[in-house]
Design an enzyme around this catalytic site. Structure first.
Site, PDB file in Angstrom:
ATOM      1  CB  SER A 125      -1.126   0.167   1.281  1.00 30.05           C
ATOM      2  OG  SER A 125      -1.355   1.352   1.473  1.00 30.05           O
ATOM      3  CE1 TYR A 150      -3.205  -0.102   5.164  1.00 28.15           C
ATOM      4  CE2 TYR A 150      -3.942  -2.335   5.768  1.00 28.15           C
ATOM      5  CZ  TYR A 150      -3.428  -1.387   4.963  1.00 28.15           C
ATOM      6  OH  TYR A 150      -3.655  -1.385   3.427  1.00 28.15           O
ATOM      7  CE  LYS A 154      -1.485  -4.155   3.624  1.00 26.74           C
ATOM      8  NZ  LYS A 154      -1.733  -5.676   3.191  1.00 26.74           N
TER       9      LYS A 154
HETATM   10  C1  WQD Z   1      -9.554   8.820   1.410  1.00 26.94           C
HETATM   11  C2  WQD Z   1      -9.818  10.426   1.815  1.00 26.94           C
HETATM   12  C3  WQD Z   1      -9.992  10.783   4.085  1.00 26.94           C
HETATM   13  C4  WQD Z   1     -13.663   8.738   4.545  1.00 26.94           C
HETATM   14  C5  WQD Z   1      -6.693   3.835   3.264  1.00 26.94           C
HETATM   15  C6  WQD Z   1      -5.499   3.024   3.525  1.00 26.94           C
HETATM   16  C7  WQD Z   1      -5.046   2.437   2.236  1.00 26.94           C
HETATM   17  C8  WQD Z   1      -5.970   1.518   1.569  1.00 26.94           C
HETATM   18  C9  WQD Z   1      -7.153   2.491   1.260  1.00 26.94           C
HETATM   19  C10 WQD Z   1      -6.689  -0.456   2.003  1.00 26.94           C
HETATM   20  C11 WQD Z   1      -9.116  10.861   3.183  1.00 26.94           C
HETATM   21  C12 WQD Z   1     -11.468  11.212   3.291  1.00 26.94           C
HETATM   22  C13 WQD Z   1     -12.713   9.255   3.937  1.00 26.94           C
HETATM   23  C14 WQD Z   1     -14.994   9.772   5.001  1.00 26.94           C
HETATM   24  C15 WQD Z   1     -13.594  11.408   4.298  1.00 26.94           C
HETATM   25  N1  WQD Z   1      -6.473   0.633   2.306  1.00 26.94           N
HETATM   26  N2  WQD Z   1     -12.504  10.538   3.952  1.00 26.94           N
HETATM   27  N3  WQD Z   1     -14.720  11.083   4.755  1.00 26.94           N
HETATM   28  O1  WQD Z   1      -7.124   6.743   4.293  1.00 26.94           O
HETATM   29  O2  WQD Z   1      -6.436   7.403   1.835  1.00 26.94           O
HETATM   30  O3  WQD Z   1      -6.455   4.944   2.543  1.00 26.94           O
HETATM   31  O4  WQD Z   1      -7.517   3.141   2.549  1.00 26.94           O
HETATM   32  O5  WQD Z   1      -6.535  -1.128   0.870  1.00 26.94           O
HETATM   33  O6  WQD Z   1      -3.816   1.743   2.605  1.00 26.94           O
HETATM   34  O7  WQD Z   1      -4.632   3.889   4.092  1.00 26.94           O
HETATM   35  O8  WQD Z   1      -8.523   6.171   2.274  1.00 26.94           O
HETATM   36  O9  WQD Z   1     -11.089   6.283   1.546  1.00 26.94           O
HETATM   37  O10 WQD Z   1     -10.450   6.351   4.025  1.00 26.94           O
HETATM   38  O11 WQD Z   1      -9.821   7.987   2.705  1.00 26.94           O
HETATM   39  O12 WQD Z   1     -13.406  12.825   4.084  1.00 26.94           O
HETATM   40  O13 WQD Z   1     -15.878   9.262   5.584  1.00 26.94           O
HETATM   41  O14 WQD Z   1     -11.139  10.622   2.076  1.00 26.94           O
HETATM   42  O15 WQD Z   1      -9.933  11.858   5.296  1.00 26.94           O
HETATM   43  O16 WQD Z   1      -8.762  12.283   2.857  1.00 26.94           O
HETATM   44  P1  WQD Z   1      -7.108   6.343   2.662  1.00 26.94           P
HETATM   45  P2  WQD Z   1     -10.037   6.816   2.767  1.00 26.94           P
END
Ligand code: WQD
Length: 340
Positions: A125, A150, A154
């Site tokens: 990741s 997590y 990785k």
């Molecule tokens: C994306 C953006 C949040 C939810 C993680 C893991 C990565 C992979 C994907 C597994 C960020 C914003 C999110 C919400 C929001 N994991 N957000 N409101 O954190 O970039 O990556 O998930 O495969 O390894 O690190 O993904 O979709 O959680 O967030 O504003 O309800 O959306 O702050 O900026 P992230 P995400």
């Protein structure tokens, strides 16, 4: 040729199984169904016309892993997805994450050391980079101290594989560092099915739009970005799945002069949370109900991939746009709700 896909009932795993089958590979899935349902097998066979073999076993049991590989001696490739992946949950329950994300990896690699010429793909990741100093992020960007167990699993996972490859020349491995996988198969037979309240942006957004959630919270609008919201590289899950087949074939055809490689798998384009929301509103011709709240702990400001290495060395490039990926996610959500 038989390929083992661990975690093959999961979001990325199931889409990769479909791509492997379309290239004529025989697939066997291991999944302990802790975060996915055997129903997914029906979706896979609805697309490919072929139900993969399936073993519901727990890879945290060393003897179980050993038995599996003696039962299936003809496995020539392993794509290892089986792991827990909720950043927040890993902070609350680190030992569960170290056990679940590392012991199965070690036990599978230990079985591969007795086999000649096996190809191994690790689901890594972009989290390993933390907040990179330079954007877009290349594979040479420094690995920063992980902000969550997590992310640490990785980083440690990649080190375990690298060290194993150093002493096992017959083992070939590729780590794919995913950016943000979203969307669903165009058939809407398979897609993202988070259990409980979605942690990730796109499923929470589509569940809000369909009326399952009251309102989407945008985590922070005070980031140093063009619109104040955080930036990510959202890649269509089918593009990501195809990257696994290309990486596998690179190893099966012995096309690399080293037995351990790492590739960033993203689109190379960054999109902010607000841009994702606007794109969805245009596609659905509706206004999304959201509010801005403080930043989420552990989030980075921006992360998007420099994909030159995967483009050049793997000959792989993401084909779908953000719009097409979000459209597929919305189509999947609408179908899911109709079923319920
Ligand atoms: C994306 C953006 C949040 C939810 C993680 C893991 C990565 C992979 C994907 C597994 C960020 C914003 C999110 C919400 C929001 N994991 N957000 N409101 O954190 O970039 O990556 O998930 O495969 O390894 O690190 O993904 O979709 O959680 O967030 O504003 O309800 O959306 O702050 O900026 P992230 P995400």
């Amino acid at each position: 040729m038989k390929i083992l896909v661990t975690g093959g009932l999961g979001f990325i795993g199931s889409h990769t199984v479909v791509e492997l089958q379309s290239k004529g590979y025989d697939v066997i899935i291991i999944d302990n169904c802790s975060n996915a349902s055997p129903e997914v097998l029906k979706g896979i066979s609805a697309i490919s016309g072929k139900t993969p073999e399936f073993e519901n076993i727990d890879l945290r049991e060393k003897s179980t892993v050993k038995e599996f590989f003696s039962k299936y001696p003809d496995i020539e490739g392993v794509i290892h997805f089986a792991a827990s992946k909720a950043v927040g949950e890993s902070v609350e329950n680190p030992l569960l994450y170290y056990e679940n994300n590392l012991t199965p990896l070690i036990y599978v690699l230990q079985e591969l050391q007795y086999k000649k010429n096996v190809a191994f793909i690790f689901s890594s990741s972009c989290t390993v980079y933390g907040q990179a100093d330079e954007l877009p992020i290349t594979e040479n960007a420094p690995i920063k101290p992980a902000k969550s167990p997590y992310g640490n699993t990785k980083q440690i996972g990649e080190e375990i594989i690298r060290d194993a490859c150093n002493v096992q020349p017959q083992l070939k491995a590729i780590a794919l560092r995913y950016f943000n996988p979203i969307g669903s198969h165009p058939s809407t037979e398979i897609g993202e099915q988070p259990t409980g309240i979605p942690v990730n942006l796109v499923p929470y957004l589509t569940q809000t739009a369909i009326g399952l959630r009251k309102q989407l919270s945008v985590f922070g609008n005070d980031y140093p970005t063009h619109d104040g919201t955080a930036i990510r590289d959202y890649i269509h899950v089918v593009d990501l799945a195809k990257a696994h087949v290309v990486a596998l074939e690179r190893m099966l055809k012995n096309n690399s002069d080293t037995n351990y490689e790492v590739f960033n798998i993203g689109t190379g384009t960054g999109s902010s949370v607000l841009e994702v929301i606007r794109t969805f509103e245009k596609i659905s011709e509706s206004k999304l109900n959201y509010k801005t709240v403080p930043r989420r702990k552990g989030d980075v400001t921006a992360a998007y991939a420099d994909t030159k290495k995967a483009n050049k060395v793997l000959g792989w490039k993401a084909e779908s746009s953000l719009k097409e990926a979000i459209k597929s996610a919305w189509k999947w959500e609408q179908k899911l709700r109709k079923k319920v």
